[in-house]
Design an enzyme around this catalytic site. Sequence first.
Site, PDB file in Angstrom:
ATOM      1  N   PRO A  22      30.365  17.179  18.995  1.00 61.91           N
ATOM      2  CA  PRO A  22      31.847  17.748  19.416  1.00 61.91           C
ATOM      3  C   PRO A  22      32.752  18.295  18.071  1.00 61.91           C
ATOM      4  CG  PRO A  22      31.452  15.630  20.270  1.00 61.91           C
ATOM      5  CD  PRO A  22      30.207  15.768  19.235  1.00 61.91           C
ATOM      6  N   ASP A  52      34.634   8.716  14.168  1.00 63.15           N
ATOM      7  CA  ASP A  52      34.348   8.826  12.852  1.00 63.15           C
ATOM      8  C   ASP A  52      34.947   7.500  12.116  1.00 63.15           C
ATOM      9  OD1 ASP A  52      33.394  10.537  10.207  1.00 63.15           O
ATOM     10  OD2 ASP A  52      35.237   9.330   9.788  1.00 63.15           O
ATOM     11  N   TYR A  57      35.900   2.365   5.272  1.00 63.04           N
ATOM     12  CA  TYR A  57      37.330   1.980   6.033  1.00 63.04           C
ATOM     13  C   TYR A  57      37.463   0.658   6.407  1.00 63.04           C
ATOM     14  CZ  TYR A  57      36.853   7.281   6.498  1.00 63.04           C
ATOM     15  OH  TYR A  57      36.489   8.548   6.004  1.00 63.04           O
ATOM     16  N   LYS A  86      29.310   5.909   7.670  1.00 68.57           N
ATOM     17  CA  LYS A  86      29.077   6.575   6.278  1.00 68.57           C
ATOM     18  C   LYS A  86      28.626   5.282   5.260  1.00 68.57           C
ATOM     19  CE  LYS A  86      33.100   9.951   6.905  1.00 68.57           C
ATOM     20  NZ  LYS A  86      33.730   8.897   7.682  1.00 68.57           N
ATOM     21  N   HIS A 119      28.759   8.925   1.871  1.00 71.00           N
ATOM     22  CA  HIS A 119      30.124   9.212   1.904  1.00 71.00           C
ATOM     23  C   HIS A 119      30.522  10.115   0.640  1.00 71.00           C
ATOM     24  CE1 HIS A 119      34.228   7.057   3.125  1.00 71.00           C
ATOM     25  NE2 HIS A 119      34.345   8.047   2.894  1.00 71.00           N
ATOM     26  N   SER A 169      28.982  14.013   2.719  1.00 74.05           N
ATOM     27  CA  SER A 169      30.351  14.127   2.659  1.00 74.05           C
ATOM     28  C   SER A 169      30.993  14.122   1.162  1.00 74.05           C
ATOM     29  CB  SER A 169      31.115  12.624   3.218  1.00 74.05           C
ATOM     30  OG  SER A 169      32.407  12.475   3.099  1.00 74.05           O
ATOM     31  N   THR A 266      49.481   6.880  17.204  1.00 72.85           N
ATOM     32  CA  THR A 266      50.548   7.063  18.436  1.00 72.85           C
ATOM     33  C   THR A 266      49.861   7.913  19.598  1.00 72.85           C
ATOM     34  OG1 THR A 266      52.227   7.453  16.681  1.00 72.85           O
ATOM     35  CG2 THR A 266      52.732   7.859  19.176  1.00 72.85           C
ATOM     36  N   ARG A 269      50.796  11.292  20.424  1.00 69.16           N
ATOM     37  CA  ARG A 269      50.259  12.156  19.334  1.00 69.16           C
ATOM     38  C   ARG A 269      48.895  12.277  19.468  1.00 69.16           C
ATOM     39  NH1 ARG A 269      52.875  13.264  14.771  1.00 69.16           N
ATOM     40  NH2 ARG A 269      54.514  13.142  16.137  1.00 69.16           N
ATOM     41  N   ASN A 273      47.088  16.174  20.229  1.00 70.89           N
ATOM     42  CA  ASN A 273      46.293  16.553  19.580  1.00 70.89           C
ATOM     43  C   ASN A 273      45.021  17.002  20.145  1.00 70.89           C
ATOM     44  OD1 ASN A 273      47.978  16.322  17.354  1.00 70.89           O
ATOM     45  ND2 ASN A 273      46.969  14.622  16.221  1.00 70.89           N
TER      46      ASN A 273
END
Length: 313
Positions: A22, A52, A57, A86, A119, A169, A266, A269, A273
């Site tokens: 996508p 992702d 993270y 990653k 990564h 990446s 949010t 939001r 998007n």
Amino acid sequence: MVEPDNLRYTKLSLNTGSGAIPALGFGTLIPDPIATRNATKAALEAGFRLLDTAERYRTEKEVGEAMQEVFKAGKIERQDVFLVTKLWNNNHRPERAKLAFEASLKRLGLDYVDLYLIHTPFAFQPGDDQDPRDANDQVIYDKGVTLLDTWRALEGLVDEGKCKAIGVSDFSLEQVKEIFEASRIKPAVVHVESHPYLPQWELLDYCRKNGIVLQAFAPLGHGLPPKLLEDPVITAIAKRVNKTPAQVLLAWAIQRGTALLTTSKTPSRIKENFELSTLPEDAMRDISEGIKSRVRFNLVAETGVPGFIPRGK
């Protein structure tokens, strides 16, 4: 507002023959675990079908939980979601890469991922410390492993059927070429910072010629100054097409042939998007040719130390 068309459902074919990615994806670099889980669930419910995350993270567990919650509700199934994670810098050695991947799968609660990325091109000292430093607070790099060594380990994961595609990446064009030319399984995706202030045209051209998908992170400039969302070219187009500056930037990214990641905590939001519409050709031209500023917001591609992740986390 202009009614959304099918732009947000764009998919880009992968050179692996394993399907398509996508173009519009949701990134989960969100520090708070509860916010991560809630935002991921909201993204899936809004229509996002690419998630992702990354070992670094520390959001894999929450992303996995959000996915399972939505799956159990019967709204979507595992095969509907393209999941990316990653390999972090301290796990570049092949024996560590395999273990790190297995740990990511366990945290996610999945038996495979759709895409696994190196990564960054920087190998850090192997061990449990994700940010190893010496007495002078300088990163300790690992000179005992090459990028190709790490890539071979990822190829093995594809052979085992545990990830459908692999990629890189924060790599430079030269580093992408190095892997592409020497690899048995070609990189399917190159994940880099890209937006009108850092369009990466040369890298995008190379990716197009070799069937690689360029996936852009920070497509909105990450809210850092100079603020891309306040650029006069972008705001003028947004007014002209009756869309938000963010929607204009995300549409530009997809229409020029890249995939992208957008992040928000949010729900309104997140939904906004996703509601993208195709930009007219003159708007695309105004952005691609009219914006001359050149800014890189994240220096991770130069040091291996991510600018958006707090130290010590």
